[in-house]
Design an enzyme around this catalytic site. Structure first.
Site, mmCIF file in Angstrom:
data_model
loop_
_atom_site.group_PDB
_atom_site.id
_atom_site.type_symbol
_atom_site.label_atom_id
_atom_site.label_comp_id
_atom_site.label_asym_id
_atom_site.label_seq_id
_atom_site.Cartn_x
_atom_site.Cartn_y
_atom_site.Cartn_z
ATOM 1 N N GLY A 11 -3.064 4.410 2.332
ATOM 2 C CA GLY A 11 -4.217 3.944 3.103
ATOM 3 C C GLY A 11 -4.049 4.218 4.590
ATOM 4 O O GLY A 11 -3.001 4.697 5.035
ATOM 5 N N GLU A 47 1.508 1.992 -6.332
ATOM 6 C CA GLU A 47 1.752 0.928 -5.341
ATOM 7 C C GLU A 47 2.325 -0.310 -6.033
ATOM 8 O O GLU A 47 3.262 -0.935 -5.529
ATOM 9 C CB GLU A 47 0.452 0.555 -4.621
ATOM 10 C CG GLU A 47 0.002 1.618 -3.632
ATOM 11 C CD GLU A 47 -1.355 1.338 -3.020
ATOM 12 O OE1 GLU A 47 -1.604 1.808 -1.917
ATOM 13 O OE2 GLU A 47 -2.187 0.661 -3.661
HETATM 14 C C1 5RP Z 1 -4.862 2.122 -1.696
HETATM 15 C C2 5RP Z 1 -4.856 0.734 -1.192
HETATM 16 C C3 5RP Z 1 -4.804 0.549 0.282
HETATM 17 O O1 5RP Z 1 -3.651 -0.161 0.583
HETATM 18 C C4 5RP Z 1 -6.018 -0.213 0.720
HETATM 19 O O2 5RP Z 1 -7.159 0.493 0.320
HETATM 20 C C5 5RP Z 1 -6.014 -0.467 2.228
HETATM 21 O O3 5RP Z 1 -6.296 0.700 2.934
HETATM 22 P P1 5RP Z 1 -6.591 0.705 4.497
HETATM 23 O O4 5RP Z 1 -5.305 0.426 5.176
HETATM 24 O O5 5RP Z 1 -7.111 2.100 4.751
HETATM 25 O O6 5RP Z 1 -7.631 -0.341 4.773
HETATM 26 O O7 5RP Z 1 -4.847 -0.203 -1.926
HETATM 27 O O8 5RP Z 1 -4.965 2.151 -3.082
#
Ligand code: 5RP
Length: 233
Positions: free
Chosen positions: A32, A109
């Site tokens: 992310g 993750e």
């Molecule tokens: C990816 C995720 C990311 O951690 C989540 O979407 C947060 O992203 P960002 O830091 O861009 O807000 O779960 O699968």
């Protein structure tokens, strides 16, 4: 909130997580935009302080970032344990349970997060919610084989929708594991995240669900000017 302010909030959170980084560690990398900022700062710190660390990336995004900043990469099968994982989130509740999968990287993750000694979440303040599912549907990674049957089982809980791309590719999102993402729009709010995580995981064809009830050890919530540290009660 402007993009500039949001970026500053993410930077604050990413910076705060650096205090958990020490030489010799094996570090799990989430995915992310907030983690991307963290990896950049990690690369700088490692260079500046001549640290020896190794990373386990949770996605091609994180892997390519690790290459870009010269961080040595390991596979999960290379090690017994992960010292610390730094990860983002789409929603964070007061128990430090998470909703993840906005970037379709939830399965790797979760594998890394649940195996980590310390699990540190970094996010801007828009991610704080009263209950999981308040702002987003529940991301679920499913096998392409039999996906329609899996989708049918999920109708017990809400309206399932296959996630499609809005740029760079036509058709459904294909995850780093070659699977589909279903976004589940729940009929009612989640009362028991642990139970829902278990129930959805038990559906045939479900690879993983974006409800994370391995509590984070710390969440750093960035605002434009300040950082808030939240620890589990
Ligand atoms: C990816 C995720 C990311 O951690 C989540 O979407 C947060 O992203 P960002 O830091 O861009 O807000 O779960 O699968």
């Amino acid at each position: 909130m402007s993009n500039d302010k949001l970026r500053k909030a993410k930077e604050k959170a990413a910076e705060a997580a650096l205090e958990h980084i020490f030489t010799g560690q094996i570090i799990g990398l989430g995915s992310g935009s907030t983690v991307a900022i963290f990896v950049e700062k990690l690369g700088e710190k490692v260079g500046r302080e001549q640290m020896k660390i190794r990373v386990i990336p949770s996605s091609y995004q994180a892997l390519f970032l690790a290459y870009e900043y010269g961080l040595p990469v390991l596979q999960p099968s290379d090690v017994e344990n992960v010292d610390v994982t730094i990860d983002g989130a789409d929603e964070i509740d007061k128990n430090l349970f998470l909703l993840k999968g906005g970037g379709a990287a939830l399965t790797r993750e979760k594998i890394i997060a649940y195996k980590s000694e310390k699990y540190i979440v970094i996010a801007d303040y828009t991610k704080l919610v009263r209950y999981l599912g308040e702002k987003h549907p529940i991301p679920i990674e499913v096998l392409p084989f039999g996906w329609k049957w899996t989708l049918k089982y999920l109708e017990k809980y809400g309206k399932p929708k296959i996630r499609v791309t809005n740029s760079g590719k036509v058709g459904p999102i294909i995850t780093d594991n070659g699977n589909l993402i279903i976004d589940l729009y729940l009929y009612e709010s989640i009362k028991d995240p642990r139970r829902l995580e278990r129930e959805i995981k038990s559906i045939p064809g479900v690879v993983e669900v974006g409800i994370f009830t391995r509590k984070a050890n710390v969440a750093y919530i960035g605002y434009e000017d300040i950082i808030r540290k939240i620890e589990p009660k």
